[in-house]
Design a protein around this motif. Sequence first.
Motif, PDB file in Angstrom:
ATOM      1  N   SER A 102      43.378  11.117  43.978  1.00  0.00           N
ATOM      2  CA  SER A 102      43.546  11.478  42.634  1.00  0.00           C
ATOM      3  C   SER A 102      42.244  10.729  41.922  1.00  0.00           C
ATOM      4  CB  SER A 102      44.911  11.358  41.373  1.00  0.00           C
ATOM      5  OG  SER A 102      43.995  11.748  39.993  1.00  0.00           O
ATOM      6  N   LEU A 103      41.315  11.715  41.246  1.00  0.00           N
ATOM      7  CA  LEU A 103      40.450  10.898  40.923  1.00  0.00           C
ATOM      8  C   LEU A 103      39.894  10.168  39.415  1.00  0.00           C
ATOM      9  CD1 LEU A 103      37.176  11.934  43.708  1.00  0.00           C
ATOM     10  CD2 LEU A 103      38.760   9.625  43.490  1.00  0.00           C
ATOM     11  N   MET A 104      41.712  10.939  38.765  1.00  0.00           N
ATOM     12  CA  MET A 104      40.923  10.687  37.356  1.00  0.00           C
ATOM     13  C   MET A 104      41.504   9.591  36.883  1.00  0.00           C
ATOM     14  SD  MET A 104      44.112  14.079  36.228  1.00  0.00           S
ATOM     15  CE  MET A 104      44.264  13.174  34.391  1.00  0.00           C
ATOM     16  N   GLY A 105      40.787   8.933  35.817  1.00  0.00           N
ATOM     17  CA  GLY A 105      40.071   7.238  36.128  1.00  0.00           C
ATOM     18  C   GLY A 105      39.232   6.735  36.000  1.00  0.00           C
ATOM     19  N   PHE A 106      38.893   6.909  37.129  1.00  0.00           N
ATOM     20  CA  PHE A 106      38.061   6.346  38.228  1.00  0.00           C
ATOM     21  C   PHE A 106      36.643   5.986  37.639  1.00  0.00           C
ATOM     22  CE2 PHE A 106      34.893   6.201  41.860  1.00  0.00           C
ATOM     23  CZ  PHE A 106      34.633   5.238  42.524  1.00  0.00           C
ATOM     24  N   THR A 107      36.061   7.413  37.193  1.00  0.00           N
ATOM     25  CA  THR A 107      34.686   6.227  36.155  1.00  0.00           C
ATOM     26  C   THR A 107      34.821   5.296  35.309  1.00  0.00           C
ATOM     27  OG1 THR A 107      33.934   8.842  36.375  1.00  0.00           O
ATOM     28  CG2 THR A 107      32.975   7.169  35.035  1.00  0.00           C
ATOM     29  N   ALA A 108      36.213   5.724  34.846  1.00  0.00           N
ATOM     30  CA  ALA A 108      36.411   4.915  33.540  1.00  0.00           C
ATOM     31  C   ALA A 108      36.768   3.621  34.772  1.00  0.00           C
ATOM     32  CB  ALA A 108      37.702   4.937  32.803  1.00  0.00           C
ATOM     33  N   ALA A 109      37.486   3.776  35.689  1.00  0.00           N
ATOM     34  CA  ALA A 109      37.801   2.268  36.602  1.00  0.00           C
ATOM     35  C   ALA A 109      36.414   1.643  36.966  1.00  0.00           C
ATOM     36  CB  ALA A 109      39.036   2.645  37.639  1.00  0.00           C
ATOM     37  N   VAL A 110      35.780   1.997  37.742  1.00  0.00           N
ATOM     38  CA  VAL A 110      35.195   1.703  38.250  1.00  0.00           C
ATOM     39  C   VAL A 110      33.561   1.298  37.377  1.00  0.00           C
ATOM     40  CG1 VAL A 110      33.009   4.040  38.812  1.00  0.00           C
ATOM     41  CG2 VAL A 110      33.842   1.895  40.840  1.00  0.00           C
ATOM     42  N   GLU A 111      33.785   1.391  36.623  1.00  0.00           N
ATOM     43  CA  GLU A 111      32.436   1.233  35.434  1.00  0.00           C
ATOM     44  C   GLU A 111      32.848  -0.292  35.104  1.00  0.00           C
ATOM     45  OE1 GLU A 111      31.468   4.131  33.096  1.00  0.00           O
ATOM     46  OE2 GLU A 111      30.149   5.518  34.639  1.00  0.00           O
ATOM     47  N   ASP A 112      34.468  -0.245  34.372  1.00  0.00           N
ATOM     48  CA  ASP A 112      34.994  -1.595  33.810  1.00  0.00           C
ATOM     49  C   ASP A 112      34.869  -2.458  35.060  1.00  0.00           C
ATOM     50  OD1 ASP A 112      36.766  -3.612  32.832  1.00  0.00           O
ATOM     51  OD2 ASP A 112      37.797  -2.462  32.562  1.00  0.00           O
ATOM     52  N   ALA A 113      35.569  -2.587  36.428  1.00  0.00           N
ATOM     53  CA  ALA A 113      35.241  -3.110  36.946  1.00  0.00           C
ATOM     54  C   ALA A 113      33.643  -4.098  37.471  1.00  0.00           C
ATOM     55  CB  ALA A 113      35.818  -2.980  38.649  1.00  0.00           C
ATOM     56  N   GLY A 114      32.960  -3.013  37.253  1.00  0.00           N
ATOM     57  CA  GLY A 114      31.493  -3.522  37.768  1.00  0.00           C
ATOM     58  C   GLY A 114      31.399  -4.492  36.670  1.00  0.00           C
ATOM     59  N   LYS A 115      30.977  -3.791  35.070  1.00  0.00           N
ATOM     60  CA  LYS A 115      30.679  -4.971  34.546  1.00  0.00           C
ATOM     61  C   LYS A 115      31.320  -6.240  34.370  1.00  0.00           C
ATOM     62  CE  LYS A 115      29.293  -0.464  31.363  1.00  0.00           C
ATOM     63  NZ  LYS A 115      30.341  -0.677  30.216  1.00  0.00           N
ATOM     64  N   ARG A 116      32.561  -6.182  34.911  1.00  0.00           N
ATOM     65  CA  ARG A 116      33.059  -7.197  34.371  1.00  0.00           C
ATOM     66  C   ARG A 116      32.482  -8.615  35.597  1.00  0.00           C
ATOM     67  NH1 ARG A 116      38.400  -7.127  32.041  1.00  0.00           N
ATOM     68  NH2 ARG A 116      38.760  -5.036  31.374  1.00  0.00           N
ATOM     69  N   CYS A 117      32.313  -8.052  37.124  1.00  0.00           N
ATOM     70  CA  CYS A 117      31.426  -8.823  37.869  1.00  0.00           C
ATOM     71  C   CYS A 117      29.596  -8.586  37.733  1.00  0.00           C
ATOM     72  CB  CYS A 117      31.510  -8.281  38.907  1.00  0.00           C
ATOM     73  SG  CYS A 117      33.750  -9.166  39.724  1.00  0.00           S
ATOM     74  N   GLU A 118      29.002  -7.825  36.349  1.00  0.00           N
ATOM     75  CA  GLU A 118      27.063  -8.297  36.032  1.00  0.00           C
ATOM     76  C   GLU A 118      27.080  -9.632  36.801  1.00  0.00           C
ATOM     77  OE1 GLU A 118      27.361  -6.346  32.553  1.00  0.00           O
ATOM     78  OE2 GLU A 118      26.610  -4.874  33.748  1.00  0.00           O
TER      79      GLU A 118
END
Length: 174
Positions: A158-174
């Motif tokens: 399922s890709l439900m919640g994918f966008t929020a999760a991937v953007e969160d992960a990306g921001k945490r490792c900027e």
Amino acid sequence: MTSRIARGLCIAALSLTATGAAVAQESTNRVAANTDWSVFVEGDPQECWSVSKPKQTVNTKDGRSVAVRRGDILLFVSYRSGNGTGEVSFTGGYPFADGSTVTLSIGETEFQLFTDGEWAWSASPEDDTKIVNAMKGGANAVLVGNSSRGTRTEDTFSLMGFTAAVEDAGKRCE
């Protein structure tokens, strides 16, 4: 993939699958959950990833459904501190057939992932970007692989919640 990220991904895999949701909720490096996707952070330098387990798994051999024992089946997008490109990876829970690829389908769009042991990755950072963008617009991702024993596997995430999760992960490792 560096051994540090591989170790972190394995920790996430164990956290998500060892004994179910209770272990995942107690994990010290799980920082968020977004519907069907979780976010993990670890290390110095920092590594961040979004990860999910399949909603459906179908295993076939010679056109017939078969029961097989598989390890952790997980789809990841991982980030390293200072590198804004997410790396797409998949572990099928078994050794892939030598020289095989895994087909990743999102809607009508298909991508090929190269394999090494139990892992599969895209060929380039450009492909990672295309896959992540497709996943942001999709409802599910279907990964089809072939084991070294000749079993065809089809895992639906399922890709439900994918966008929020991937953007969160990306921001945490900027």
